[in-house]
Motif scaffolding. Sequence first.
Motif, PDB file in Angstrom:
ATOM      1  N   ASP A 119      34.915  39.254  26.743  1.00  9.14           N
ATOM      2  CA  ASP A 119      36.110  40.077  26.946  1.00  9.14           C
ATOM      3  C   ASP A 119      37.300  39.207  27.394  1.00  9.14           C
ATOM      4  O   ASP A 119      38.430  39.393  26.913  1.00  9.14           O
ATOM      5  N   ARG A 120      37.073  38.280  28.314  1.00  4.47           N
ATOM      6  CA  ARG A 120      38.154  37.425  28.780  1.00  4.47           C
ATOM      7  C   ARG A 120      38.661  36.527  27.654  1.00  4.47           C
ATOM      8  O   ARG A 120      39.882  36.294  27.519  1.00  4.47           O
ATOM      9  N   ARG A 122      38.602  37.266  24.533  1.00  8.94           N
ATOM     10  CA  ARG A 122      39.358  38.127  23.605  1.00  8.94           C
ATOM     11  C   ARG A 122      40.750  38.397  24.154  1.00  8.94           C
ATOM     12  O   ARG A 122      41.740  38.414  23.389  1.00  8.94           O
ATOM     13  N   GLU A 123      40.876  38.626  25.465  1.00 12.81           N
ATOM     14  CA  GLU A 123      42.177  38.898  26.069  1.00 12.81           C
ATOM     15  C   GLU A 123      43.116  37.684  25.966  1.00 12.81           C
ATOM     16  O   GLU A 123      44.336  37.852  25.810  1.00 12.81           O
ATOM     17  N   HIS A 124      42.543  36.494  26.042  1.00  8.57           N
ATOM     18  CA  HIS A 124      43.369  35.284  25.982  1.00  8.57           C
ATOM     19  C   HIS A 124      43.522  34.755  24.565  1.00  8.57           C
ATOM     20  O   HIS A 124      44.143  33.690  24.362  1.00  8.57           O
ATOM     21  N   GLU A 152      38.865  52.014  30.705  1.00  4.96           N
ATOM     22  CA  GLU A 152      40.095  51.693  30.001  1.00  4.96           C
ATOM     23  C   GLU A 152      41.278  52.106  30.867  1.00  4.96           C
ATOM     24  O   GLU A 152      41.194  53.022  31.681  1.00  4.96           O
ATOM     25  N   LYS A 153      42.362  51.408  30.672  1.00  9.44           N
ATOM     26  CA  LYS A 153      43.592  51.736  31.403  1.00  9.44           C
ATOM     27  C   LYS A 153      44.025  53.155  31.036  1.00  9.44           C
ATOM     28  O   LYS A 153      44.093  53.505  29.869  1.00  9.44           O
ATOM     29  N   GLU A 180      44.657  49.717  36.002  1.00  6.70           N
ATOM     30  CA  GLU A 180      44.290  48.356  35.614  1.00  6.70           C
ATOM     31  C   GLU A 180      42.770  48.223  35.668  1.00  6.70           C
ATOM     32  O   GLU A 180      42.123  48.751  36.571  1.00  6.70           O
ATOM     33  N   ARG A 184      35.046  45.686  32.929  1.00  3.45           N
ATOM     34  CA  ARG A 184      34.537  46.919  32.328  1.00  3.45           C
ATOM     35  C   ARG A 184      33.157  47.272  32.881  1.00  3.45           C
ATOM     36  O   ARG A 184      32.391  46.397  33.313  1.00  3.45           O
TER      37      ARG A 184
END
Length: 204
Positions: A119-120, A122-124, A152-153, A180, A184
């Motif tokens: 996940d991290r 993918r975010e970056h 989810e936000k 925020e 997850r």
Amino acid sequence: MTARDDENDGPAAEREVIQGEIEETAEETPAEEPAQKPVGAHRAPEEESAPAADNVKPGLGAELEALRGELDERTHDLQRVTAEYANYRKRVDRDRGAAAEQTTGKVLTDLLPVLDDIDRAREHGDLVGPFASVAEQLTAVTGKLGLVAFGEKGDPFDPNRHEAVAHQTSADVSEPTCVEVMRRGYSLGERLLRPAMVAVADPE
């Protein structure tokens, strides 16, 4: 005929006459009726069979009732054993399913840190090339095993599924809301493997 002949023939003739009378008397005399059977004498089989048949019928009825009672008892026993076996099968299946879910949950829980790294990345924007293919395959496999990600936000805050690590107030929300998501959460069926780590905004 001489006098001697008359003397000799007299007694003989007289015997013949007497013999004839005896025979005639025997012919005229009716035959004696058979004597009646004395009390307690042996009876013919036909005479004994009638009372015996009357005595057998009640005995057969009682035996039939006993057999019916025994059949009902055995039927109830069979129904009870069948029900107990059905409950046993259900319990075994339930326990087997719970054990399998527990084992699967343990394996997936060990994989959660790897999913967090994915996940991290993918975010970056680092989820590219061969690593992206491996990450997608791992995500697909865990999904087939029943792993579900949540958090989810904008989700309403649920203390049973979210772990609030920060609070703030906001005029933009009408109820406590996840503004925020730091990490997850994951669940497996009805089982919560890990709550989502979130920041929560309360209405002003």
